[in-house]
Design a protein around this motif. Sequence first.
Motif, PDB file in Angstrom:
ATOM      1  N   ASP A 161       0.847  -1.189   0.000  1.00 62.46           N
ATOM      2  CA  ASP A 161       0.000   0.000   0.000  1.00 62.46           C
ATOM      3  C   ASP A 161       0.877   1.230   0.000  1.00 62.46           C
ATOM      4  N   HIS A 170       0.388   5.654   0.440  1.00 62.31           N
ATOM      5  CA  HIS A 170      -0.453   6.836   0.636  1.00 62.31           C
ATOM      6  C   HIS A 170       0.402   8.091   0.507  1.00 62.31           C
ATOM      7  N   HIS A 214      -3.773  -1.663   5.817  1.00 57.59           N
ATOM      8  CA  HIS A 214      -4.260  -1.936   4.462  1.00 57.59           C
ATOM      9  C   HIS A 214      -3.409  -3.019   3.790  1.00 57.59           C
TER      10      HIS A 214
HETATM   11 ZN   LIG Z   1      -4.318   2.346   1.983  1.00 57.24          ZN
END
Ligand SMILES: [Zn+2]
Length: 158
Positions: free
Chosen positions: A9, A11, A43
């Motif tokens: 993941d 961000h 996540h």
């Molecule tokens: Zn995420």
Amino acid sequence: MFRIGFGNDIHQLISGKPLILGGVEIPADKGAFGHSDADALLHAITDAILGALALGDIGAHFSDEDARWKDADSFVFLKHTVELMKEKGFRIVNVDSTISLEKPKLRPYIDKMRENLAQVLEIEFDCVSVKAKTGESLDAVGEERAIKAETVVLLDNS
Ligand SMILES: [Zn+2]
């Protein structure tokens, strides 16, 4: 039978957002931008478990267009995924994760993240590994524009 799963993941980091990793809010100049609480570690782990079971990805289960998940606590996603896993008769053997973040240093927060994860994943503390590294001033992580997390998980149904 063993099943292995991989999740990752990323961000964007922006000012004025909290930085939450493994359910721990970390004092930082910038936080992670996202639809939910943007906990990249949770996540990645959620995606890894879904991947081990070939159940698709986190977006298929928790769409970022669904108002229910706006600013959601990402433990909701992980707990739901653990329940799906248990329904299929599997348990987690171990989890290994790496968080990539330029700053701040995450070492003081790692064990709290591991405690949180052990509880939700229903495994022992020493079966949860969380590692941290920087981007060595390279790429989006190194330029303090992004946070990344990568995870592998091993499941067993014996
Ligand atoms: Zn995420």
